[in-house]
Design a protein around this motif. Structure first.
Motif, mmCIF file in Angstrom:
data_model
loop_
_atom_site.group_PDB
_atom_site.id
_atom_site.type_symbol
_atom_site.label_atom_id
_atom_site.label_comp_id
_atom_site.label_asym_id
_atom_site.label_seq_id
_atom_site.Cartn_x
_atom_site.Cartn_y
_atom_site.Cartn_z
ATOM 1 N N UNK A 154 10.842 -13.471 5.287
ATOM 2 C CA UNK A 154 9.544 -12.772 6.044
ATOM 3 C C UNK A 154 9.703 -11.194 5.680
ATOM 4 N N UNK A 155 10.884 -10.578 5.817
ATOM 5 C CA UNK A 155 11.084 -9.213 5.696
ATOM 6 C C UNK A 155 10.895 -8.919 4.350
ATOM 7 N N UNK A 156 11.268 -9.569 3.264
ATOM 8 C CA UNK A 156 11.233 -9.347 1.841
ATOM 9 C C UNK A 156 9.848 -9.675 1.438
ATOM 10 N N UNK A 157 9.205 -10.725 1.732
ATOM 11 C CA UNK A 157 7.767 -11.022 1.599
ATOM 12 C C UNK A 157 6.892 -10.233 2.195
ATOM 13 N N UNK A 158 7.190 -9.382 3.248
ATOM 14 C CA UNK A 158 6.412 -8.290 3.744
ATOM 15 C C UNK A 158 6.552 -7.411 2.838
ATOM 16 N N UNK A 159 7.639 -6.872 2.591
ATOM 17 C CA UNK A 159 7.960 -5.746 1.508
ATOM 18 C C UNK A 159 7.173 -5.944 0.196
ATOM 19 N N UNK A 160 7.216 -7.031 -0.435
ATOM 20 C CA UNK A 160 6.579 -7.483 -1.442
ATOM 21 C C UNK A 160 4.880 -7.345 -1.261
ATOM 22 N N UNK A 161 4.634 -7.652 -0.066
ATOM 23 C CA UNK A 161 3.099 -7.661 0.208
ATOM 24 C C UNK A 161 2.467 -6.200 0.418
ATOM 25 N N UNK A 162 3.438 -5.221 0.909
ATOM 26 C CA UNK A 162 3.334 -3.733 1.007
ATOM 27 C C UNK A 162 3.116 -3.151 -0.439
ATOM 28 N N UNK A 163 3.991 -3.517 -1.231
ATOM 29 C CA UNK A 163 4.009 -3.161 -2.677
ATOM 30 C C UNK A 163 2.916 -3.356 -3.416
ATOM 31 N N UNK A 164 2.563 -4.686 -3.086
ATOM 32 C CA UNK A 164 1.272 -5.111 -3.948
ATOM 33 C C UNK A 164 0.121 -4.660 -3.451
ATOM 34 N N UNK A 165 -0.045 -4.515 -1.849
ATOM 35 C CA UNK A 165 -1.322 -3.627 -1.138
ATOM 36 C C UNK A 165 -1.326 -2.248 -1.941
ATOM 37 N N UNK A 166 -0.223 -1.707 -2.067
ATOM 38 C CA UNK A 166 -0.308 -0.205 -2.928
ATOM 39 C C UNK A 166 -0.965 -0.441 -4.221
ATOM 40 N N UNK A 167 -0.428 -1.435 -4.956
ATOM 41 C CA UNK A 167 -1.000 -1.594 -6.197
ATOM 42 C C UNK A 167 -2.561 -1.715 -6.208
ATOM 43 N N UNK A 168 -2.692 -2.601 -5.171
ATOM 44 C CA UNK A 168 -4.443 -2.834 -5.087
ATOM 45 C C UNK A 168 -5.162 -1.524 -4.683
ATOM 46 N N UNK A 169 -4.629 -0.784 -3.560
ATOM 47 C CA UNK A 169 -5.025 0.371 -3.376
ATOM 48 C C UNK A 169 -5.532 1.296 -4.538
ATOM 49 N N UNK A 170 -4.243 1.570 -5.294
ATOM 50 C CA UNK A 170 -4.528 2.233 -6.568
ATOM 51 C C UNK A 170 -5.322 1.624 -7.459
ATOM 52 N N UNK A 171 -5.357 0.349 -7.692
ATOM 53 C CA UNK A 171 -6.450 -0.168 -8.424
ATOM 54 C C UNK A 171 -7.979 0.176 -7.983
ATOM 55 N N UNK A 172 -8.200 -0.080 -6.868
ATOM 56 C CA UNK A 172 -9.282 0.116 -6.193
ATOM 57 C C UNK A 172 -10.013 1.642 -6.252
ATOM 58 N N UNK A 173 -9.009 2.568 -6.112
ATOM 59 C CA UNK A 173 -9.469 4.024 -6.280
ATOM 60 C C UNK A 173 -9.456 4.454 -7.547
ATOM 61 N N UNK A 174 -9.029 3.671 -8.636
ATOM 62 C CA UNK A 174 -9.008 4.258 -10.088
ATOM 63 C C UNK A 174 -10.348 4.127 -10.618
ATOM 64 N N UNK A 175 -10.520 4.670 -11.686
ATOM 65 C CA UNK A 175 -11.986 4.293 -12.277
ATOM 66 C C UNK A 175 -11.709 3.460 -13.693
ATOM 67 N N UNK A 176 -10.384 3.497 -14.069
ATOM 68 C CA UNK A 176 -9.911 2.736 -15.655
ATOM 69 C C UNK A 176 -8.894 1.945 -14.904
#
Length: 181
Positions: A154-176
């Motif tokens: 669960x610790x590592x799965x949460x770490x991956x979740x946070x990394x993917x949440x960061x990717x999503x945040x960057x995708x949602x705030x980018x224009x392209x």
């Protein structure tokens, strides 16, 4: 007809460009170093076990148990960096084709689904740790509590979740789709 020395000159023109890591708040070097250290530990454990088997016709009982645990941790740490670096398994012919807006939308949907999966994995593996702790299960070779191994999922799965949440945040705030990093 080209000469042998011309061939060598042509080969020097090929330079492998290592892509830069995307800008992230928590450096990817953390997962990289954990992966390197785990690979070194696996190599040492395996080598020691081979030597013991060769010279004594026996083996370390704990080596397989520790190796399986380390391989799971290695898979999880390498997965985190693969997602951030956009090197995860995917069908590139489909994911990288079409307009940039389509690629961006597809990346958002895929990353949202992956985030959902890893959040579920965090919750369910957390329940598994709780069960291991509650029932007092022990490992077969060493006899240590199983939750010592399972607590990392669960610790590592949460770490991956946070990394993917960061990717999503960057995708949602980018224009392209280019700003995937």
């Amino acid at each position: 007809m080209p000469h042998a020395h011309d061939k060598a000159a042509d080969d020097s023109d090929f330079v492998v460009a290592v892509p830069k890591d995307p800008p992230v708040k928590v450096p990817l070097k953390i997962e990289d170093w954990i992966s390197v250290l785990i690979m070194a530990a696996l190599a040492l454990i395996t080598f020691a076990n081979v030597l013991v088997r060769y010279f004594t016709d026996g083996s370390f009982a704990w080596s397989e148990e520790i190796s399986v645990f380390l391989l799971i941790v290695l898979t999880m740490t390498a997965s985190a960096t693969a997602f951030v670096r956009n090197q995860h398994i995917r069908i590139e012919a489909y994911a990288d084709s079409g307009a940039e807006s389509r690629q961006r939308r597809l990346a958002i949907v895929v990353n949202a689904l992956v985030l959902l999966f890893f959040l579920l994995l965090t919750i369910l593996s957390g329940r598994m740790v709780y069960d291991d702790y509650t029932w007092g299960d022990t490992s077969p070779a060493i006899g240590i509590p199983n939750w010592w191994y399972t607590v990392w999922m669960p610790v590592l799965a949460l770490g991956i979740s946070l990394r993917i949440a960061g990717i999503l945040r960057r995708l949602l705030h980018s224009r392209t789709g280019e700003s995937r990093t």
